[in-house]
Write a protein that holds these residues in place. Sequence first.
Motif, short mmCIF file in Angstrom:
data_model
loop_
_atom_site.label_atom_id
_atom_site.label_comp_id
_atom_site.label_asym_id
_atom_site.label_seq_id
_atom_site.Cartn_x
_atom_site.Cartn_y
_atom_site.Cartn_z
N LYS A 97 4.66 -0.61 3.03
CA LYS A 97 4.30 0.44 2.47
C LYS A 97 5.44 1.38 1.66
CE LYS A 97 0.11 0.35 5.21
NZ LYS A 97 -0.62 0.91 6.47
N SER A 116 7.93 3.93 6.73
CA SER A 116 7.99 3.30 5.55
C SER A 116 9.10 2.52 5.02
CB SER A 116 7.67 4.40 4.52
OG SER A 116 6.65 5.15 4.80
N GLY A 152 3.83 5.60 7.63
CA GLY A 152 4.20 4.32 6.78
C GLY A 152 4.77 3.20 7.66
N ASP A 159 0.87 -1.32 -0.06
CA ASP A 159 0.07 -0.01 0.03
C ASP A 159 0.85 1.27 0.03
OD1 ASP A 159 -2.35 1.30 0.04
OD2 ASP A 159 -3.11 0.57 1.84
#
Length: 92
Positions: free
Chosen positions: A50, A68, A46, A39
């Motif tokens: 992701k 992230s 994050g 995603d």
Amino acid sequence: MNRNQFFHKKSEFLTLRDIIQITKGEIRNSYNLDQKIFDVATIENGDKDKISFLSSAKYLPQLNSSKSGVCLIEEKNIDKAPKDMVLVIHKN
């Protein structure tokens, strides 16, 4: 394929290899190109599965603490990212 089917179909995930191809970005280090990204998230929200992107200098303070796994980033900002984050370098 019907136009609506194409635009409404969501992949389960993209690999790092897919992301590099789609964005025409580059990576500088050796990473697992089969790493799965599930995603998109903001830099602040994050996690390792992701991808985030840095689109404005106003988000640079949050970048260093981001969790992230992957970030789309301009080359001028790569030294400000966490060392364990995969950076996909692109020209804005």
